[in-house]
Each structure stands twice: as C-alpha cells, then as structure tokens.
Motif scaffolding. Sequence first.
Motif, PDB file in Angstrom:
ATOM      1  N   CYS A 148       7.584   5.814  -0.548  1.00  5.89           N
ATOM      2  CA  CYS A 148       6.514   5.175   0.216  1.00  5.89           C
ATOM      3  C   CYS A 148       5.359   6.159   0.327  1.00  5.89           C
ATOM      4  O   CYS A 148       5.553   7.313   0.719  1.00  5.89           O
ATOM      5  N   ILE A 149       4.164   5.709  -0.028  1.00  4.64           N
ATOM      6  CA  ILE A 149       2.970   6.539   0.073  1.00  4.64           C
ATOM      7  C   ILE A 149       2.133   6.051   1.245  1.00  4.64           C
ATOM      8  O   ILE A 149       1.723   4.881   1.286  1.00  4.64           O
ATOM      9  N   ALA A 150       1.899   6.934   2.191  1.00  6.71           N
ATOM     10  CA  ALA A 150       1.031   6.638   3.334  1.00  6.71           C
ATOM     11  C   ALA A 150      -0.232   7.472   3.173  1.00  6.71           C
ATOM     12  O   ALA A 150      -0.290   8.626   3.588  1.00  6.71           O
ATOM     13  N   SER A 151      -1.229   6.880   2.534  1.00 11.76           N
ATOM     14  CA  SER A 151      -2.495   7.576   2.327  1.00 11.76           C
ATOM     15  C   SER A 151      -3.522   7.005   3.276  1.00 11.76           C
ATOM     16  O   SER A 151      -3.801   5.804   3.248  1.00 11.76           O
ATOM     17  N   PHE A 152      -4.094   7.877   4.100  1.00 12.16           N
ATOM     18  CA  PHE A 152      -5.119   7.450   5.038  1.00 12.16           C
ATOM     19  C   PHE A 152      -6.520   7.733   4.499  1.00 12.16           C
ATOM     20  O   PHE A 152      -7.507   7.536   5.195  1.00 12.16           O
ATOM     21  N   GLU A 153      -6.574   8.211   3.246  1.00  9.60           N
ATOM     22  CA  GLU A 153      -7.847   8.578   2.647  1.00  9.60           C
ATOM     23  C   GLU A 153      -8.208   7.696   1.451  1.00  9.60           C
ATOM     24  O   GLU A 153      -9.338   7.726   0.975  1.00  9.60           O
ATOM     25  N   LYS A 186      -5.080  -0.063  -3.326  1.00  9.18           N
ATOM     26  CA  LYS A 186      -5.602  -0.438  -4.638  1.00  9.18           C
ATOM     27  C   LYS A 186      -6.065   0.785  -5.416  1.00  9.18           C
ATOM     28  O   LYS A 186      -5.755   0.941  -6.605  1.00  9.18           O
ATOM     29  N   ALA A 187      -6.807   1.682  -4.763  1.00  7.44           N
ATOM     30  CA  ALA A 187      -7.293   2.886  -5.436  1.00  7.44           C
ATOM     31  C   ALA A 187      -6.134   3.789  -5.836  1.00  7.44           C
ATOM     32  O   ALA A 187      -6.135   4.378  -6.923  1.00  7.44           O
ATOM     33  N   THR A 188      -5.134   3.888  -4.967  1.00  4.81           N
ATOM     34  CA  THR A 188      -3.953   4.699  -5.286  1.00  4.81           C
ATOM     35  C   THR A 188      -3.238   4.152  -6.513  1.00  4.81           C
ATOM     36  O   THR A 188      -2.876   4.898  -7.433  1.00  4.81           O
ATOM     37  N   LEU A 189      -3.050   2.833  -6.559  1.00  2.00           N
ATOM     38  CA  LEU A 189      -2.343   2.210  -7.675  1.00  2.00           C
ATOM     39  C   LEU A 189      -3.147   2.274  -8.971  1.00  2.00           C
ATOM     40  O   LEU A 189      -2.575   2.452 -10.056  1.00  2.00           O
ATOM     41  N   LEU A 190      -4.466   2.151  -8.888  1.00  2.00           N
ATOM     42  CA  LEU A 190      -5.285   2.248 -10.092  1.00  2.00           C
ATOM     43  C   LEU A 190      -5.148   3.630 -10.740  1.00  2.00           C
ATOM     44  O   LEU A 190      -5.070   3.751 -11.963  1.00  2.00           O
ATOM     45  N   ARG A 191      -5.114   4.643  -9.928  1.00  6.82           N
ATOM     46  CA  ARG A 191      -4.954   6.000 -10.450  1.00  6.82           C
ATOM     47  C   ARG A 191      -3.563   6.190 -11.064  1.00  6.82           C
ATOM     48  O   ARG A 191      -3.427   6.752 -12.164  1.00  6.82           O
ATOM     49  N   MET A 192      -2.550   5.711 -10.373  1.00 11.95           N
ATOM     50  CA  MET A 192      -1.190   5.813 -10.899  1.00 11.95           C
ATOM     51  C   MET A 192      -1.015   4.959 -12.152  1.00 11.95           C
ATOM     52  O   MET A 192      -0.242   5.313 -13.058  1.00 11.95           O
ATOM     53  N   LEU A 193      -1.732   3.828 -12.227  1.00 12.02           N
ATOM     54  CA  LEU A 193      -1.676   2.971 -13.416  1.00 12.02           C
ATOM     55  C   LEU A 193      -2.176   3.726 -14.643  1.00 12.02           C
ATOM     56  O   LEU A 193      -1.557   3.670 -15.717  1.00 12.02           O
ATOM     57  N   ARG A 194      -3.309   4.431 -14.503  1.00 12.33           N
ATOM     58  CA  ARG A 194      -3.819   5.213 -15.629  1.00 12.33           C
ATOM     59  C   ARG A 194      -2.831   6.297 -16.036  1.00 12.33           C
ATOM     60  O   ARG A 194      -2.634   6.569 -17.228  1.00 12.33           O
ATOM     61  N   GLN A 195      -2.197   6.924 -15.054  1.00  9.27           N
ATOM     62  CA  GLN A 195      -1.216   7.962 -15.364  1.00  9.27           C
ATOM     63  C   GLN A 195      -0.020   7.384 -16.118  1.00  9.27           C
ATOM     64  O   GLN A 195       0.481   7.993 -17.067  1.00  9.27           O
ATOM     65  N   ALA A 196       0.439   6.207 -15.693  1.00  7.93           N
ATOM     66  CA  ALA A 196       1.586   5.586 -16.352  1.00  7.93           C
ATOM     67  C   ALA A 196       1.229   5.090 -17.752  1.00  7.93           C
ATOM     68  O   ALA A 196       2.033   5.162 -18.685  1.00  7.93           O
ATOM     69  N   ALA A 197      -0.014   4.592 -17.907  1.00  5.32           N
ATOM     70  CA  ALA A 197      -0.448   4.060 -19.196  1.00  5.32           C
ATOM     71  C   ALA A 197      -0.824   5.152 -20.189  1.00  5.32           C
ATOM     72  O   ALA A 197      -0.978   4.876 -21.385  1.00  5.32           O
ATOM     73  N   GLN A 198      -1.019   6.385 -19.706  1.00  7.52           N
ATOM     74  CA  GLN A 198      -1.406   7.533 -20.526  1.00  7.52           C
ATOM     75  C   GLN A 198      -2.787   7.337 -21.150  1.00  7.52           C
ATOM     76  O   GLN A 198      -3.088   7.898 -22.207  1.00  7.52           O
TER      77      GLN A 198
END
Length: 312
Positions: A99-104, A108-120
Amino acid sequence: MIRSLPLITPDTFDFQAYMRDSDPQAKVLPADAYRDDLVEVLTNGNPINGATLPWSKTHDHIRFREGEVTLWQGANGHGKSQLIGMTCLGFAEQAERVCIASFEMTPKATLLRMLRQAAQTGSPSADFADRFIDRLTGSLWLYNQMGEATTEMMVAVIRYCADRLKIKHIVIDSLMRVVKGEDDYNRQKDFVGQLCSLARDHGLHIHLVHHIRKLADENAIPGKFDSKGSGAITDQVDQVLTVWRNKRKQQDLETAMRKGNVSDELRKVPDALLVCDKNRHGEWEGKIALWYHAPSLQYTPDSRCIPLDLLR
C-alpha cells in the motif's frame, strides 16, 4: 476500458476500530514461547530472508523483513519516491502486497510513473496499461489523501491494511506530511516509535520517506546524520537508505552531449547511489551504484542502462 485499482480513503472506510490500541497482554510472552525459534536458528543457521530490491547485486546486502521499518531519505529532486515506486513493483512481483500512502502525489500520478517503469518505455500503450492494472490487482493499494494526515489516522490506516487487506509493505511519503514542524522532535520520535511497534505487532515492513537538511555542498553524499528533525528518527528505525542523484554527472553529461562528445569514462560514472548507512539486522553497509534510464524512469544496475522487466 481500463479498470482502476481500489483506493483507500478516509471517506470510504471506517477506521475508528483501528484507532484503538491493541491488548497489551498480547505482547507479554514467556521466554519458552521463543524456544522453537532459537532451536531453528541454531540448527539451520540464520539465512538471509525478506523481500528484495529489483537489482540482483543487492540481494545479499539489503532485505526488507517483516517487523521492521526502513527510512528512505534524500534531498528534494533526488528520486526517492521514483525509486521506491520501482521497488514496490518488485515487491508485487514477489507476491508481497503493498500500500502506497503518498501525500505529495495523486494515485493517478503515482500509477503513471510506475506504468512507465513496468513498460520499460516512456510511451506505454493503453493495452499495456490495462494489463498492468490487471497484474497489480490484489497486489497494490493506494491511500488517497493529498496534503496532510494526522498520526492517529495514519496508525489506523496501517492497522486496517494489516488486518483487512493482509498487506506486507506500507509506504508513507512522507514524514513531514504526517508530523508537521521540523522542530517537533517529540512528536517525530513518538510517531516513528509507533511505526516500529506497528511493524513488529502486525508483521509488516513500513517504508518511511524523509528529507535531509540542506548541505553546504550540494554535491556531497549525505548520511544518516543529515536527516531533518530529531536524531531519534534514525535511532529507532531498522534500516536507513539514502537516495543520491549525481547532479554533477548530469551537468557534465548535458555539456558533453551539446558538444557531441560523450566519453565512455563519463558514461561509466554512476547516475545515482543507494547508500545503506544502517542495517540493524544485517551485516552490510555501503553504497550501491545505479544508472538512470530516463524514458522508463528506471534505475538500472550497470552503465549499459538497460531497463529491467519488473513484472515478468
């Protein structure tokens, strides 16, 4: 249509039951309750265990065991949250719920960044995004609250995640969003102490993001004594990891690229370091060199800069 991951918010769940302290009797155990554990260690040794980082060269050095707290620190703009997001994808691949609790950042922004990382890649397709969400369903949750949270609510969220969702890793980004005031040393000490107790009581690993104080030399590599606020923060946690971006190399590389003359020597200089300054239950402390692949937002293990397949 791309399905979304479930969000945990203060409005959609009743956290009141999780704000109450647990029964102290559950924490008072006789010595013989640990008999089997001691015999197991003496018989089979004390093997390295716990979740790993994405880079195989770190597996013998750094692990994330249940019952512990890791402090991830660094200066603004040095990639703490980005590197932790990559690490969380690695946890999901190891069947460790997160579980990610980001207050910053928004979910959506967190997942978009992780999506790019997963997609390489810097331009993943909608089809890949759909499969990405499918892959993380049941492995990743996001606590949706921007700005700030009270310590009481954060403690309740952690208990809820452990009890109801069986989550093993909780990321709190960052300490300053939960305990306001860099000089409120007592509240910092108390909250980090609570996190250590929660990790032990619920078999979690808690990842706490924190900032360092401003250094006289911005190119200097910070250490555990450079954390903002109370020294009790680093005293209480089990591991201290510092994320440091090599800004000087970045500047030299930009200059060399403008001139069309990027040397092999410059490419071999690490783009970042992950520094382990404290490892209470391990024997290793030191620096791990990493290289940055900008399109995928990934940190890679060597100067070839080849992104990793994080969700095989």
